[in-house]
Design a protein around this motif. Structure first.
Motif, PDB file in Angstrom:
ATOM      1  N   ASP A 142      10.899 -28.744   6.446  1.00  0.00           N
ATOM      2  CA  ASP A 142      12.059 -29.529   6.054  1.00  0.00           C
ATOM      3  C   ASP A 142      13.157 -28.516   5.803  1.00  0.00           C
ATOM      4  OD1 ASP A 142      14.046 -30.683   4.576  1.00  0.00           O
ATOM      5  OD2 ASP A 142      12.806 -31.079   2.836  1.00  0.00           O
ATOM      6  N   ASN A 156      12.230 -43.467  -1.060  1.00  0.00           N
ATOM      7  CA  ASN A 156      11.964 -44.691  -0.309  1.00  0.00           C
ATOM      8  C   ASN A 156      10.995 -45.590  -1.055  1.00  0.00           C
ATOM      9  OD1 ASN A 156      13.545 -43.806   1.759  1.00  0.00           O
ATOM     10  ND2 ASN A 156      11.871 -42.851   2.865  1.00  0.00           N
ATOM     11  N   LEU A 206      12.332 -35.130   0.302  1.00  0.00           N
ATOM     12  CA  LEU A 206      12.111 -36.268   1.186  1.00  0.00           C
ATOM     13  C   LEU A 206      10.962 -37.156   0.743  1.00  0.00           C
ATOM     14  CD1 LEU A 206      12.450 -34.203   4.397  1.00  0.00           C
ATOM     15  CD2 LEU A 206      13.927 -36.068   3.830  1.00  0.00           C
ATOM     16  N   SER A 257       3.529 -34.210   5.634  1.00  0.00           N
ATOM     17  CA  SER A 257       4.958 -34.164   5.382  1.00  0.00           C
ATOM     18  C   SER A 257       5.461 -35.576   5.128  1.00  0.00           C
ATOM     19  CB  SER A 257       5.678 -33.532   6.555  1.00  0.00           C
ATOM     20  OG  SER A 257       5.329 -34.174   7.737  1.00  0.00           O
ATOM     21  N   SER A 261       8.372 -37.167   5.812  1.00  0.00           N
ATOM     22  CA  SER A 261       9.076 -37.968   6.809  1.00  0.00           C
ATOM     23  C   SER A 261       8.132 -38.611   7.805  1.00  0.00           C
ATOM     24  CB  SER A 261      10.062 -37.092   7.579  1.00  0.00           C
ATOM     25  OG  SER A 261      11.016 -36.584   6.735  1.00  0.00           O
ATOM     26  N   ASN A 319       7.214 -41.704   6.262  1.00  0.00           N
ATOM     27  CA  ASN A 319       8.401 -42.532   6.050  1.00  0.00           C
ATOM     28  C   ASN A 319       8.889 -43.150   7.349  1.00  0.00           C
ATOM     29  OD1 ASN A 319       8.305 -41.820   3.418  1.00  0.00           O
ATOM     30  ND2 ASN A 319      10.110 -40.516   3.437  1.00  0.00           N
ATOM     31  N   ILE A 320       8.695 -42.447   8.448  1.00  0.00           N
ATOM     32  CA  ILE A 320       9.194 -42.951   9.713  1.00  0.00           C
ATOM     33  C   ILE A 320       8.165 -43.836  10.401  1.00  0.00           C
ATOM     34  CG2 ILE A 320       9.741 -42.112  12.057  1.00  0.00           C
ATOM     35  CD1 ILE A 320      12.054 -42.252  10.064  1.00  0.00           C
ATOM     36  N   TYR A 323      16.047 -41.782   5.687  1.00  0.00           N
ATOM     37  CA  TYR A 323      16.266 -40.348   5.566  1.00  0.00           C
ATOM     38  C   TYR A 323      15.068 -39.518   6.009  1.00  0.00           C
ATOM     39  CZ  TYR A 323      18.030 -35.960   3.844  1.00  0.00           C
ATOM     40  OH  TYR A 323      18.466 -34.678   3.753  1.00  0.00           O
ATOM     41  N   PHE A 324      15.179 -39.018   7.179  1.00  0.00           N
ATOM     42  CA  PHE A 324      14.113 -38.166   7.688  1.00  0.00           C
ATOM     43  C   PHE A 324      14.732 -36.889   8.199  1.00  0.00           C
ATOM     44  CE2 PHE A 324      15.759 -40.915  10.900  1.00  0.00           C
ATOM     45  CZ  PHE A 324      16.005 -40.078  11.952  1.00  0.00           C
ATOM     46  N   ASP A 349      10.335 -32.324   9.714  1.00  0.00           N
ATOM     47  CA  ASP A 349       9.387 -32.840   8.748  1.00  0.00           C
ATOM     48  C   ASP A 349       8.527 -33.931   9.380  1.00  0.00           C
ATOM     49  OD1 ASP A 349       8.622 -32.427   6.101  1.00  0.00           O
ATOM     50  OD2 ASP A 349       9.500 -34.332   5.509  1.00  0.00           O
ATOM     51  N   ILE A 350       9.002 -34.547  10.450  1.00  0.00           N
ATOM     52  CA  ILE A 350       8.172 -35.537  11.135  1.00  0.00           C
ATOM     53  C   ILE A 350       7.207 -34.819  12.070  1.00  0.00           C
ATOM     54  CG2 ILE A 350       8.174 -37.500  12.689  1.00  0.00           C
ATOM     55  CD1 ILE A 350      10.990 -38.082  11.877  1.00  0.00           C
TER      56      ILE A 350
END
Lengths: 214, 184, 390
Positions: free
Chosen positions: C91, C243, C331, C353, C355, C358-359, C382-383, C387-388
């Motif tokens: 990140d 989130n 994140l 991670s 993101s 989150n994604i 917010y990614f 981090d993805i």
């Protein structure tokens, strides 16, 4: 069954011990081994048949937060380690497979972690993957497992029965091999070992060993 | 452009064209990784303010851009897209490779999925080293490129000659009276 | 509030309708919209493929992997100090925060604990990197919604924080300052006063952003009731950080976990929002920046004296074992599952991670929304691409 505390003077963690007792009671014979490290974490290893029910049971026990799912290849790397000196012949390494906490019987294991929100108690669940290289999918239990299983499939070649869509996520679809398997070579490293591993200039303090190399 | 590519442009006109080109560089920002944030700081922040160098960082499409800044890790999956968008840019076009990853793979030199240098796909004019380079380093790379454009024979550029890559090295190049440090 | 309710209901109806349409055989010819992989509205190289029916998204799928650098494989051929240098770049906006959980995991395996002063400074730098990270989010948020000014504000004030990080660690972006057993160095002279001043500036920045954006009618109507994520879905998908807290889950690993860090030495608050929509996610982040400045301010007063480095061997060999450590990164939850077999390098590192999880909810949350809301929702989730994909 349980390899929890053996020494009496070892620090006890009543919260985690109690939680582990609850989990093992709920899962019954599915738990092959379990481990509680006081004030650290919990590990269980379950049988592959009970994989999906393990997820469902844990979810009903309050472990509603899905943290991650991945795999481990326990084969020692046939290409040596990063710290090997490229100018020396590769040292003999033990190539027996030795699993970590809660043991195991196979080269590949899937490891996942679920947590109880608020209490921050988490449990790491391992499962052996036999030669069929497939296991039930957790997608229907934790929706978040979807992408993690895709990733694990791509990186280790482990299949997930009942997963809706096991396409590659990171790599082009014509990529060959499974990068996180230990026998996947990093070609750049084989062609030219990392030059920084050899001290070309000896440091002022240590004049006795190493030194020049090319 | 018959006159130009045969190199028959009168000298004063060449100088005038070059001056104009060097101070109206439309930059297509190809932000990929960490360096993209430093590029954003150089292009978007009030402190570094790239527009004072005559660089306009806001083209809507690569088809309107003169310069592309490749900032960040280029992966094998991304490489075809970079090549395609580079090909969409009109000639004469310039490339700045920003950061170690775009230069040579950087910390991912042994990775299985990273392209070891964007110069394997497209020709690079200026390399900006660093991981990530400071915004000032990118500005210096742009200044180097502007010097090249100013002294350039447009005909040679059109014919694809005389495009030796340059590199920003420790900020020395500017101190040496604007002589670019040439690598290779 | 009635407006919010209506919008939520509309979104629900739209989702149902979209679902129904997918199932009907006589579906009209849809349109496939491809956003990315390089697009100014995606932070980095995320590609989104959306099937549209008119203005509505029937099905959307993020296609990651354009930034996949093979971290987990690379950690296996590097030593522990080398891995620290590498994980900075996961990140890239909050680099220092990436080092901390990895170092803590290695310390846990080695049975080392950093001295109190090092823990304190770590926490300060951790929060500074959170401020650097999230303040850029707050500026970027405006750009995604068509307001250009906030991003200039963000870049301006972020530079102050980066200067602080640079003064302490030597790196603007990638400090690589954390060592197993402590820190590389002590804080430089003048750091404390400078930091106090910057924290004041950052609080002003938060007020400005709140005035500029959060009170703006357009902003509100574009984010309120858009992209609602209920609590149980968020937990199932493993959403974390702001989130999750925006969906009403009062859970912060800084507060609820026992780590050798100094968060419990400061008085601060975990903000949550009951709505779970885009607005809530942005709002929680804004409050988090404020809380972070407060944490830093308080910790500056109480830095204990002492060394910054514990006694560790020169060549680090980590004993056999497995450890999981996660922290509340800018994140969300970032954790490392480190397996060691007694070598200089880890045997396997699973990087969890924030993101990525989150994604992974994007296909779910984008179903049934309108096209312009795709950008809003992605912005509010917010990614960071690194981090993805890792």
């Amino acid at each position: 069954m349980s390899s929890t505390d053996t020494a009496t003077e070892a620090p006890r963690d009543e919260r985690r011990d109690g939680e582990m007792a609850r989990i093992t009671a709920a899962l019954g014979a599915a738990v092959l081994d379990s481990l509680v490290k006081p004030n650290d974490d919990m590990w269980i290893r379950v049988s592959a048949d009970a994989w999906r029910t393990t997820g469902e049971t844990l979810k009903s026990l309050g472990y509603t937060y899905f943290c991650f799912l991945s795999g481990i290849d326990w084969l020692p790397s046939p290409f040596g380690k990063g710290e090997d000196d490229p100018t020396e012949p590769t040292p003999e390494r033990d190539s027996t497979i030795k699993q970590g906490y809660t043991g195991g019987a196979t080269r590949f294991q899937v490891i996942t972690r679920v947590m109880q929100p608020f209490t921050s108690l988490g449990v790491n669940i391992k499962v052996d993957i036999d030669d069929s290289l497939a296991i039930d999918s957790w997608c229907s239990v934790y929706a978040g497992a979807n992408w993690h299983e895709r990733e694990t499939h791509e990186m280790f070649g482990i299949g997930f029965n009942g997963h809706p869509d096991l396409r590659n996520m990171y790599l082009p679809s014509d990529f060959e091999g499974f990068p996180l398997r230990k026998d996947f070579p990093l070609l750049a490293r084989i062609v030219k070992p990392w030059p920084g591993i050899v001290d070309v200039e000896p440091l002022p303090g240590d004049d006795e060993e190493e030194g020049e190399a090319s | 452009m018959g006159l130009v590519d045969r190199g028959r442009l009168p000298k004063p006109l060449t100088s005038l064209f070059n001056l104009g080109r060097s101070y109206s560089l439309w930059v297509y920002q190809w932000g990929l990784a960490c360096c993209a944030i430093e590029m954003g700081a150089a292009f978007g922040s009030p402190r570094y303010d790239v527009m004072r160098l005559g660089v306009i960082p806001l083209p809507a499409s690569p088809r309107q851009a003169d310069l592309v800044v490749i900032s960040g890790t280029v992966t094998d999956k991304m490489a075809p897209a970079i090549k395609r968008l580079y090909e969409q840019m009109p000639e004469p076009k310039y490339v700045i490779s920003m950061g170690s990853c775009a230069n040579c793979g950087g910390p991912y030199w042994d990775s299985y999925s990273v392209t070891k240098g964007v110069d394997q796909i497209i020709p690079v004019d200026v390399y900006v080293p660093g991981c990530p380079p400071r915004p000032e380093a990118l500005l210096e790379g742009i200044v180097l490129l502007q010097q090249r454009i100013k002294n350039e024979d447009m005909g040679a550029r059109w014919r694809g000659e005389g495009t030796k890559p340059m590199s920003v090295v420790d900020g020395e190049s500017a101190e040496k009276g604007g002589v670019p440090v040439v690598v290779n | 509030m009635t407006m919010l309710g209506d919008r939520q209901q509309l979104a629900y109806i739209a989702a149902q309708a979209a679902d129904a349409r997918v199932n009907v055989e006589l579906e009209t010819e849809g349109m496939t919209l491809n956003i990315g992989p390089q697009h100014p509205a995606t932070h980095g190289t995320l590609r989104i493929i959306a099937r549209l029916d008119g203005e509505q998204v029937v099905w959307a799928e993020p296609s990651a992997g354009y930034m996949h650098r093979g971290y987990e494989k690379l950690t296996e051929v590097r030593t522990y100090p080398q891995v620290t240098a590498l994980v900075n770049r996961i990140d890239w906006l909050g680099s220092f925060a990436n080092e901390v959980p990895f170092i803590l995991a290695a310390e846990k395996l080695m049975g080392v604990e950093a001295p109190a002063r090092a823990q304190h400074i770590r926490t300060i730098l951790f929060e500074l990197s959170r401020i650097a990270n999230v303040s850029l989010f707050l500026g970027d948020l405006g750009v995604q919604l068509g307001a250009v000014t906030p991003v200039f504000f963000a870049f301006r004030d972020r530079e102050y924080v980066l200067n602080l990080i640079e003064a302490a660690t030597g790196g603007r972006f990638h400090p690589n300052f954390d060592r197993i057993g402590g820190l590389k160095d002590d804080l430089p002279a003048g750091f404390i006063d400078e930091t106090r001043m910057v924290m004041k500036k950052l609080r002003t920045f938060c007020d400005q952003i709140e005035d500029l954006l959060f009170g703006n009618e357009i902003f509100q109507s574009r984010t309120r009731g858009i992209g609602v994520i209920p609590k149980d879905v968020a937990l199932q998908y493993g959403l974390s950080g702001a989130n999750l807290r925006a969906s009403g889950v009062d859970w912060d690993l800084r507060r609820d976990q026992d780590l050798p860090m100094a968060w419990n030495k400061a008085d601060w608050k975990v903000w949550t929002h009951p709505d779970g929509d885009s607005f809530a996610r942005c709002w929680v982040r804004l409050q988090e920046v404020r809380e972070s400045t407060k944490i830093v301010d308080q910790l500056l007063d109480t830095i204990p004296a002492g060394p910054v480095m514990a006694k560790v061997p020169k060549i680090i060999k980590v004993p056999e074992g497995e450890a999981w450590v996660s922290t509340e990164n800018p994140l969300g939850e970032m954790g490392y599952y480190v397996v060691s077999q007694g070598d200089q390098g880890p045997f396997r590192v699973k990087i969890r991670s924030a993101s990525f999880n989150n994604i992974s909810i994007v296909p779910w949350v984008l179903k049934g929304v309108y096209v312009p809301d795709i950008i809003t929702i992605l912005a509010s989730l917010y990614f960071i691409l690194g981090d993805i994909d890792r």
